[in-house]
Write a protein that holds these residues in place. Structure first.
Motif, short mmCIF file in Angstrom:
data_model
loop_
_atom_site.label_atom_id
_atom_site.label_comp_id
_atom_site.label_asym_id
_atom_site.label_seq_id
_atom_site.Cartn_x
_atom_site.Cartn_y
_atom_site.Cartn_z
N ARG A 2 26.91 -34.96 -16.67
CA ARG A 2 26.56 -34.91 -14.64
C ARG A 2 28.13 -36.01 -14.46
O ARG A 2 28.08 -36.90 -15.63
CB ARG A 2 24.94 -35.35 -13.84
N GLY A 4 28.86 -39.33 -11.68
CA GLY A 4 29.11 -40.35 -10.52
C GLY A 4 30.00 -41.01 -9.81
O GLY A 4 31.01 -40.46 -10.58
N ASP A 26 28.96 -36.78 -2.66
CA ASP A 26 27.86 -36.71 -1.66
C ASP A 26 28.19 -34.97 -1.79
O ASP A 26 27.85 -34.20 -2.32
CB ASP A 26 27.48 -37.34 -0.71
N TYR A 30 28.25 -35.15 -6.87
CA TYR A 30 28.38 -35.78 -7.46
C TYR A 30 26.84 -36.28 -7.64
O TYR A 30 26.11 -36.01 -6.70
CB TYR A 30 29.07 -37.19 -7.31
N ASP A 31 26.77 -36.53 -9.00
CA ASP A 31 24.62 -37.46 -8.97
C ASP A 31 24.27 -38.68 -8.41
O ASP A 31 23.35 -38.36 -7.74
CB ASP A 31 24.61 -37.31 -10.15
N VAL A 32 25.32 -39.81 -8.38
CA VAL A 32 25.17 -40.76 -8.22
C VAL A 32 26.04 -41.56 -8.28
O VAL A 32 26.93 -41.49 -8.38
CB VAL A 32 24.44 -41.07 -9.33
N ILE A 57 23.32 -37.67 -2.33
CA ILE A 57 23.53 -38.30 -3.78
C ILE A 57 22.82 -40.11 -4.01
O ILE A 57 22.53 -39.89 -2.95
CB ILE A 57 25.49 -39.10 -3.74
N ASP A 58 21.89 -39.34 -4.90
CA ASP A 58 21.64 -41.07 -5.69
C ASP A 58 22.01 -42.04 -5.40
O ASP A 58 24.24 -41.91 -4.79
CB ASP A 58 21.10 -41.08 -7.12
N ARG A 88 16.03 -41.14 -3.46
CA ARG A 88 17.84 -41.63 -4.05
C ARG A 88 18.24 -42.44 -4.35
O ARG A 88 19.18 -42.82 -5.04
CB ARG A 88 18.71 -41.16 -2.87
N ASP A 217 19.25 -41.93 -20.16
CA ASP A 217 20.35 -41.35 -19.65
C ASP A 217 21.68 -43.24 -20.05
O ASP A 217 21.67 -43.66 -19.77
CB ASP A 217 20.77 -42.03 -17.96
N CYS A 219 25.23 -43.85 -19.39
CA CYS A 219 26.39 -43.95 -18.59
C CYS A 219 27.57 -45.03 -18.34
O CYS A 219 27.24 -46.15 -18.04
CB CYS A 219 24.75 -43.73 -17.08
N THR A 319 26.00 -39.02 -18.02
CA THR A 319 26.11 -39.35 -16.90
C THR A 319 27.96 -40.01 -16.60
O THR A 319 28.01 -41.64 -16.95
CB THR A 319 25.31 -39.67 -15.93
#
Length: 350
Positions: A2, A4, A26, A30-32, A57-58, A88, A217, A219, A319
């Motif tokens: 993913r 971010g 967003d 994108y995830d976060v 988006i988170d 989120r 995760d 990241c 991520t």
């Protein structure tokens, strides 16, 4: 894998642009979206502002500083942000460094691993909405022989379990992070060195807890700049790399300098630090090897970035957080879109 984004510190002169970047991320799926704090803007306020103006988006704290808040307050903030954002929020925490902890917050920077472990235990206990009591070396709740009593969090988070990340660099911190957290926030990650500098320690912590890396995760954050001139793009990040390797912390305690050494840049890391701490910041930037910058950023045309993304995924990243660089909003948005295109070309898009 993913994607971010990391907006960095608020108040750095790009605040209005940062919101536009978050909104475009967003829209792109994108995830976060992470934001940071040091001794300027606080991160919960920024994340609430971003969450209110995005859809799916988170939003994550990278990081909320442990010396800045009592653990129960961190649980309150996490529960509130999760509720307001519709589930989120991701909670990223870290001990910061001795200069900020002791100079800004007046909190002694001692036993950071034990302090982090207790902090996580209290935060999790409070967010579970059980009556809060705890006996540890650093915190005792309620205080003994006083009017305090075990209290239960009144806010209901949107989710039963809010993901908890720890910013970790050193081997012992990484191992503990694997043991007690849901994810690790990494900085200056080299795909070529990630197994030895981070993943093997995270894996050891997971094994200590009787778990695998499944669901954990990994990241890291990488600056992203798109173009044909890789050397010129790398030069954009010389001051950034010199700041962390040379000036982020004291001569005795600079986590980023030690990380550069573990990646094989012992002599270069010492030179960068000597120049930076003597006040020669331009000399420190000039001393940063091109290879160190190239290994810890995503630079070049989309095809090259796609290949690098494959290397990070193979190294265990789940991520990949991008910090899109550019002198204008249009350039940052273009880099953001190039990140999405590179992920699609890499064949790694979820």
């Amino acid at each position: 894998m993913r994607l971010g984004i990391n907006l960095g510190y608020w108040g750095a002169g790009m605040d209005g642009d940062n919101l536009a970047v978050a909104q475009e991320a967003d829209r792109l799926g994108y995830d976060v979206c992470w934001a940071a704090e040091a001794y300027g803007s606080d991160v919960p306020t920024v994340l609430a502002w971003v969450a209110a103006q995005t859809e799916s988006i988170d939003v994550g704290s990278a990081i909320m500083q442990i010396p800045a808040r009592q653990p129960a307050m961190t649980a309150m903030t996490a529960a509130t942000l999760d509720s307001l954002s519709g589930g989120r929020f991701r909670l990223g925490i870290g001990v910061s460094g001795p200069q900020v902890s002791e100079g800004w917050y007046g909190v002694k920077f001692d036993k950071p691993l034990a302090r982090t472990r207790e902090y996580v235990e209290i935060v999790r206990r409070a967010m579970s909405r059980e009556r809060l009591s705890y006996e540890g070396e650093h915190w005792t709740l309620p205080l003994p022989d006083g009017p305090g009593k075990p209290i239960k969090l009144t806010v209901h988070p949107q989710r039963e379990h809010i993901p908890l990340y720890i910013a970790a660099i050193g081997p012992k911190n990484l191992e503990q992070t694997g043991e007690i957290a849901d994810g690790a926030l990494l900085i200056f990650p080299s795909a070529d060195h990630l197994e030895d500098t981070a993943v093997k320690h995270l894996r050891a912590g997971r094994e200590k807890a009787g778990k695998t890396m499944e669901g954990f995760d990994v990241c890291p954050t990488l600056p992203l700049a798109v173009g044909e001139d890789v050397g010129g793009l790398a030069d954009m990040f010389r001051p950034y790399t010199a700041l962390y390797v040379g000036g982020m912390g004291s001569r005795k305690q600079n986590f980023y300098n030690k990380l550069a050494q573990r990646m094989g840049y012992e002599k270069e890391a010492a030179e960068i630090q000597d120049k930076y701490l003597s006040g020669d910041k331009s000399g420190a930037a000039a001393a940063v090897p091109h290879d160190l910058i190239d290994r810890t950023t995503l630079l070049g045309p989309v095809e090259r970035i796609a290949e690098r993304m494959q290397a990070y995924a193979a190294a265990g990243v789940t991520t990949l957080t991008l910090a899109p660089a550019g002198f204008t909003l249009d350039e940052r948005i273009a880099a953001l879109r190039a990140g999405t295109e590179a992920l699609e070309r890499s064949g790694l898009a979820a």
